[in-house]
Motif scaffolding. Structure first.
Motif, PDB file in Angstrom:
ATOM      1  N   GLU A  71      36.925  36.122  39.224  1.00 15.24           N
ATOM      2  CA  GLU A  71      37.841  35.432  39.849  1.00 15.24           C
ATOM      3  C   GLU A  71      37.866  35.840  41.318  1.00 15.24           C
ATOM      4  O   GLU A  71      37.963  35.051  42.228  1.00 15.24           O
ATOM      5  N   ILE A  72      37.705  36.945  41.560  1.00 18.44           N
ATOM      6  CA  ILE A  72      37.813  37.679  42.913  1.00 18.44           C
ATOM      7  C   ILE A  72      36.494  37.149  43.768  1.00 18.44           C
ATOM      8  O   ILE A  72      36.486  37.014  44.875  1.00 18.44           O
ATOM      9  N   ARG A  75      37.133  33.734  44.611  1.00 18.42           N
ATOM     10  CA  ARG A  75      38.072  33.310  45.551  1.00 18.42           C
ATOM     11  C   ARG A  75      37.673  34.008  47.053  1.00 18.42           C
ATOM     12  O   ARG A  75      38.249  33.564  47.822  1.00 18.42           O
ATOM     13  N   SER A  76      36.945  35.269  46.991  1.00 23.31           N
ATOM     14  CA  SER A  76      36.765  35.884  48.178  1.00 23.31           C
ATOM     15  C   SER A  76      35.369  36.441  48.248  1.00 23.31           C
ATOM     16  O   SER A  76      35.226  37.651  48.190  1.00 23.31           O
ATOM     17  N   LEU A  95      41.223  38.486  51.795  1.00 20.29           N
ATOM     18  CA  LEU A  95      41.921  39.277  51.063  1.00 20.29           C
ATOM     19  C   LEU A  95      43.362  39.461  51.309  1.00 20.29           C
ATOM     20  O   LEU A  95      44.157  39.540  50.153  1.00 20.29           O
ATOM     21  N   PHE A 107      43.180  42.049  39.474  1.00 19.41           N
ATOM     22  CA  PHE A 107      41.860  42.968  39.750  1.00 19.41           C
ATOM     23  C   PHE A 107      42.380  44.266  39.734  1.00 19.41           C
ATOM     24  O   PHE A 107      41.560  45.077  39.006  1.00 19.41           O
ATOM     25  N   ARG A 126      30.302  43.519  42.718  1.00 25.09           N
ATOM     26  CA  ARG A 126      30.883  43.415  43.919  1.00 25.09           C
ATOM     27  C   ARG A 126      30.401  44.676  45.012  1.00 25.09           C
ATOM     28  O   ARG A 126      30.478  44.557  46.151  1.00 25.09           O
ATOM     29  N   TYR A 156      45.555  46.745  48.639  1.00 30.26           N
ATOM     30  CA  TYR A 156      46.096  46.761  47.492  1.00 30.26           C
ATOM     31  C   TYR A 156      47.229  47.584  47.544  1.00 30.26           C
ATOM     32  O   TYR A 156      48.608  47.118  46.768  1.00 30.26           O
TER      33      TYR A 156
END
Length: 201
Positions: A71-72, A75-76, A95, A107, A126, A156
């Motif tokens: 998903e990350i 999305r990014s 982000l 995540f 990643r 984060y």
């Protein structure tokens, strides 16, 4: 030419297995907001044998991490144009923007949950994307670990501790400045070390 790195998606039977398992996990999570499920439940729901799931994902936390990474990545995506400041800024801005949306910390939670499992390969795509961005810019002074420590981790952490008003875009640029400053400092140190090692220096 603008390029964005991304995880290569599996094809054929592997893709169907992944889709069935991911769909089953999402259904189970929807039915149980506490996020607790077993491999046996996933196998029963997806029609994929338990042994196959264990062999590929090893644990429920490994499944959650694989879904979160996918998903990350979608999305990014990580740009790799050769312009390091522009690439870092685009990535960090996306982000930061995503930190205010639903599931922003999924995540991180999945990564923490999987910390005791041998699931490094699930997060490896990643890491490879970060390396591709650095390679495109010739940023040999930096590593993917630097991106994690200087952009991902503080972003984060800030999202987890909303103790004051936060300007995500300004924070993104500040973190990018930090990465570039580290690169410059290392380049200067390397050049000085090289000069010192030459005869007659």
């Amino acid at each position: 030419m603008v390029q964005e790195t991304g995880r290569a998606r599996p094809g054929g039977r592997t893709a169907r297995t992944q889709e069935a398992v991911h769909a089953a996990v999402r259904e189970l999570l929807g039915e149980n907001p506490g996020g607790v499920f077993t491999i046996a439940e996933v196998a029963a729901r997806s029609g994929v044998h338990q042994a196959t799931i264990y062999r590929r994902w090893r644990s429920p936390s490994g499944l959650l991490l694989d879904i979160a990474v996918g998903e990350i990545n979608d999305r990014s995506p990580v740009p790799a144009t050769g312009d390091l400041r522009a690439d870092l800024s685009a990535y960090a801005t996306r982000l930061a923007t995503g930190m205010t949306g639903p599931g922003a910390l999924d995540f991180l939670r999945a990564l923490i949950a999987a910390a005791n499992d041998s699931v490094e390969e699930l997060a490896l795509p990643r890491v490879e994307q970060f390396q591709a961005m650095l390679d495109a810019a010739g940023a040999h002074e930096l590593s993917p670990v630097d991106i994690v420590e200087l952009i991902l981790a503080p972003m984060y952490l800030r999202a987890m501790l909303p103790v004051a008003a936060w300007n995500g875009l300004a924070e993104a640029e500040r973190l990018v400045d930090n990465v570039l400053a580290v690169r410059e400092r290392r380049a200067v140190s390397r050049a000085a070390a090289g000069a010192a090692g030459r005869p007659g220096a």
